[in-house]
Design a protein around this motif. Structure first.
Motif, PDB file in Angstrom:
ATOM      1  N   ASN A 445      24.935  75.920  -3.435  1.00 39.58           N
ATOM      2  CA  ASN A 445      25.535  74.721  -2.855  1.00 39.58           C
ATOM      3  C   ASN A 445      25.121  74.541  -1.401  1.00 39.58           C
ATOM      4  O   ASN A 445      25.442  75.386  -0.561  1.00 39.58           O
ATOM      5  CB  ASN A 445      27.063  74.808  -2.921  1.00 39.58           C
ATOM      6  CG  ASN A 445      27.554  75.119  -4.312  1.00 39.58           C
ATOM      7  OD1 ASN A 445      27.665  76.290  -4.678  1.00 39.58           O
ATOM      8  ND2 ASN A 445      27.849  74.096  -5.087  1.00 39.58           N
ATOM      9  N   PRO A 446      24.475  73.430  -1.060  1.00 42.37           N
ATOM     10  CA  PRO A 446      24.131  73.195   0.350  1.00 42.37           C
ATOM     11  C   PRO A 446      25.307  72.582   1.102  1.00 42.37           C
ATOM     12  O   PRO A 446      26.129  71.867   0.513  1.00 42.37           O
ATOM     13  CB  PRO A 446      22.967  72.223   0.260  1.00 42.37           C
ATOM     14  CG  PRO A 446      23.253  71.423  -0.969  1.00 42.37           C
ATOM     15  CD  PRO A 446      23.916  72.376  -1.931  1.00 42.37           C
ATOM     16  N   GLY A 447      25.355  72.865   2.403  1.00 39.09           N
ATOM     17  CA  GLY A 447      26.429  72.330   3.230  1.00 39.09           C
ATOM     18  C   GLY A 447      25.906  71.602   4.439  1.00 39.09           C
ATOM     19  O   GLY A 447      25.421  70.477   4.341  1.00 39.09           O
ATOM     20  N   ALA A 448      25.974  72.242   5.605  1.00 38.33           N
ATOM     21  CA  ALA A 448      25.541  71.614   6.842  1.00 38.33           C
ATOM     22  C   ALA A 448      24.032  71.412   6.843  1.00 38.33           C
ATOM     23  O   ALA A 448      23.288  72.107   6.143  1.00 38.33           O
ATOM     24  CB  ALA A 448      25.963  72.462   8.032  1.00 38.33           C
ATOM     25  N   ALA A 449      23.565  70.462   7.659  1.00 47.38           N
ATOM     26  CA  ALA A 449      22.149  70.113   7.691  1.00 47.38           C
ATOM     27  C   ALA A 449      21.682  69.930   9.129  1.00 47.38           C
ATOM     28  O   ALA A 449      22.409  69.399   9.965  1.00 47.38           O
ATOM     29  CB  ALA A 449      21.906  68.826   6.908  1.00 47.38           C
ATOM     30  N   ALA A 450      20.461  70.371   9.416  1.00 47.29           N
ATOM     31  CA  ALA A 450      19.862  70.147  10.736  1.00 47.29           C
ATOM     32  C   ALA A 450      18.345  70.169  10.602  1.00 47.29           C
ATOM     33  O   ALA A 450      17.789  71.089  10.000  1.00 47.29           O
ATOM     34  CB  ALA A 450      20.314  71.210  11.736  1.00 47.29           C
ATOM     35  N   TRP A 451      17.699  69.149  11.165  1.00 50.78           N
ATOM     36  CA  TRP A 451      16.241  69.088  11.202  1.00 50.78           C
ATOM     37  C   TRP A 451      15.772  69.644  12.540  1.00 50.78           C
ATOM     38  O   TRP A 451      16.348  69.333  13.586  1.00 50.78           O
ATOM     39  CB  TRP A 451      15.755  67.651  11.043  1.00 50.78           C
ATOM     40  CG  TRP A 451      14.284  67.548  10.751  1.00 50.78           C
ATOM     41  CD1 TRP A 451      13.272  67.481  11.663  1.00 50.78           C
ATOM     42  CD2 TRP A 451      13.658  67.531   9.465  1.00 50.78           C
ATOM     43  NE1 TRP A 451      12.053  67.419  11.032  1.00 50.78           N
ATOM     44  CE2 TRP A 451      12.265  67.445   9.671  1.00 50.78           C
ATOM     45  CE3 TRP A 451      14.138  67.575   8.168  1.00 50.78           C
ATOM     46  CZ2 TRP A 451      11.345  67.399   8.633  1.00 50.78           C
ATOM     47  CZ3 TRP A 451      13.218  67.525   7.124  1.00 50.78           C
ATOM     48  CH2 TRP A 451      11.849  67.439   7.353  1.00 50.78           C
TER      49      TRP A 451
END
Length: 597
Positions: A445-451
């Protein structure tokens, strides 16, 4: 006789009418977009037009007298150009040293500013702080403000909104040992100049006068502040050498105001303050100078879900379940709230500003695994929703870098869908299409995101595991070092230059440790080996008094500025029936000379 004729022509005594008209070189018309005199220079670029009113009126001063910048090993000083306006035109090679802070100096260089921050260059231009890989942070070349605007406190504003930032004649020494002076700009307001030499030189030194150009800011409405300070505790990373990331130190910020969890944090671009969200509708303000917290006010009537800040720092966009608000930043960092629109479909999960743009992305979680994407802009408000089908509920989103080749130049928003299943999609804004990203069956399960800022990959945290999911057009799985599957990374944040990041998660055993992973790549490519376990150890003891049954570190953000520091926020150590005060922690690099204890 032939010689006499030639000599007479040379001295202008004799003229000859041989039947052909004399050759007359046309003069440059300074406003017709034509190279009239055929010297390859057109209109105001032609030196013949240097005093033309049309050209003098069209240019703006990009710096002020005495200011200087570095471009590689070259020192550029502000000088008057042929068009009647000032620019960084006078250059000197720093042959015997390095160029740093607007001066030639012996090596090594020093960070002069915080990567991603901005300041004024003259009255009508801004400069941004950049930190190239392996080099020191310094101010870049200026960008003119839009026509009719002036620079004040590092951002372009209407002339009526410029504010005095300091007391004229005051000086201050930056963390990089560069001298800045308080000057009156052509806008009529005072502001800190760009560097004009190193501290300790003739005319240097002196203490900085107060004003909103200094760290801190004005008081906000309502609430009281806790005492500053706080106990510190060491991290688990190995110490670095010169220029190498070192041990992280964690300092608990006293908190007697926020009962229950602190869920989100976002810094103002000035680095003077940050805003915090909680499990209620309240917004709190953290002052970086006093290291204290004050209640701003309640926004809406329900729990707030996320926030981000506009690039120019003029406002924060705050999201609730079904509405958006602007928290406007005024003079002396005073805050005020305005409605920013109602969300028509789904429950807001996250918002994120597009780098270098005024546009925000908004993602909501609907029913039956239908999620919705919006954009929001100050003038246009919310766009029409773009629904997409997913196997999971939306949790977060990130803007891919404009250089990401798979998007063909189109802005793209990448989703993190990790509620009750796992998936990810990309919204191409240029076409309006939403396409799946081929989420592997082996991923959780993915949660937080940052590029990564200006990079070629993004990272989603595996909130139900100890994994990271890295996307660069294909998926790569990374395991957090030194922690078990219960680490549950909740958030990831990159430093503004993209060359360092922190991942935070659950309080776990053995012993009692709060999950903190320090990502320290030596290049721009993704490097799993650069993940370093920097957990906060002895988390059950003072000053944390944590437990492994219910506590998480929930969000993290880097403070803009010269020091490698920021804030981590998290849950309290109580229960839903008996809540206590949430965690707020300052982190900083112990080997960074710009970081104060």
């Amino acid at each position: 006789m032939r010689a006499l004729l030639v000599m007479s022509v040379v001295f202008g005594v004799v003229s000859c009418d041989c039947g052909d008209p004399p050759i007359v070189t046309p003069r440059e018309d300074c406003a017709n977009r034509v190279d009239d005199d055929r010297d390859t220079f057109i209109d105001c670029a032609d030196p013949d037009c240097s005093m033309s009113p049309s050209c003098v009126a069209s240019c703006v001063d990009l710096c002020a007298d005495g200011e200087a910048l570095c471009e590689g090993a070259t020192l550029l000083r502000c000088a008057l150009g042929v068009n009647g306006c000032r620019d960084f035109l006078s250059s000197t090679a720093c042959d015997a040293g390095v160029c740093t802070g607007g001066a030639c100096a012996p090596p090594p260089c020093r960070d002069q500013c915080g990567a991603g921050t901005t300041t004024c260059s003259g009255a009508t231009a801004t400069v941004s702080c950049v930190k190239p890989i392996g080099k020191c942070a310094d101010w870049a070349m200026p960008t003119p403000c839009p026509t009719g605007q002036v620079c004040s406190s590092g951002r372009c504003v209407p002339p009526s909104q410029c504010m005095n930032q300091c007391t004229q004649g005051a000086t201050r020494c930056t963390a990089g040992n560069a001298l800045e002076r308080c000057v009156v700009l052509a806008s009529g307001c005072t502001d800190w100049s760009l560097p004009s030499g190193t501290c300790g030189t003739a005319g240097g030194g002196g203490g900085a006068a107060g004003g909103n150009g200094t760290a801190g800011g004005g008081a906000t409405a309502g609430g009281g502040a806790t005492a500053g300070g706080g106990a510190t505790a060491g991290g688990g990373a190995t110490a670095g050498g010169s220029g190498t990331p070192g041990t992280l130190v964690f300092q608990r910020i006293p908190n007697i105001l926020i009962v229950d969890d602190v869920t989100k944090v976002a810094w103002h671009p000035s680095g003077r303050f940050a805003l915090l969200l909680t499990t209620t509708a309240a917004v709190y303000k953290y002052d970086a100078t006093s290291r204290s917290i004050a209640l701003f006010q309640n926004v809406g009537a329900q729990r707030l879900s996320d926030l981000d800040v506009a690039a120019d720092g003029s406002y924060f966009l705050v999201a609730g379940p079904s509405a958006l608000w602007r928290v406007n930043v005024g003079a002396a960092d005073a805050l005020s709230v305005a409605d920013a629109g109602l969300v028509s479909n789904g429950t807001v999960a996250a918002v994120a500003v597009e780098p270098g743009n005024e546009r925000f992305g908004v993602i909501t979680r609907g029913t039956s695994n239908i999620n919705y994407l919006y954009t929001w802009q100050p003038d246009a408000g919310l766009s029409a929703p773009r629904g997409y089908s997913s196997t999971a509920g939306a949790m977060s989103l990130m803007w891919a870098s404009p250089t990401f080749v798979l998007h063909g130049g189109s802005p793209g928003i990448i989703t993190s869908d990790g509620v009750n299943a796992a998936s990810s999609s990309t919204w191409l804004l240029q076409t309006g299409n939403v396409m799946g990203n081929g989420w592997p069956a082996s991923h959780g399960n993915p949660g937080a995101a940052a590029w990564q800022p200006n990079g070629e990959y993004g990272v989603l945290t595996g909130w139900s595991s100890n994994k990271l999911y890295v996307y660069d057009g294909a998926w790569h799985l990374a395991t957090l070092p030194g922690v078990g599957t219960a680490a549950a990374p909740q958030a990831i944040a990159f430093r503004a230059d993209g060359n360092r990041a922190l991942i935070v998660g659950r309080v776990i055993g053995p012993g009692t440790q709060a999950t903190v992973i320090d990502y320290r790549p030596t290049g721009r490519a993704w490097d799993e080996a650069a993940l370093v376990n920097s957990n906060i150890g002895s988390f059950e003891a003072s000053p944390w008094f944590g437990n492994t049954s219910s506590m998480h570190l929930l969000d993290v953000a880097w403070r803009p500025g010269a020091c490698d520091e920021g804030l981590i926020v998290g849950s309290d150590n109580g229960t839903q029936f008996s809540p206590t005060n949430g965690i707020i922690a300052r982190f900083y690099d112990s080997t960074d000379v710009d970081c104060a204890p």
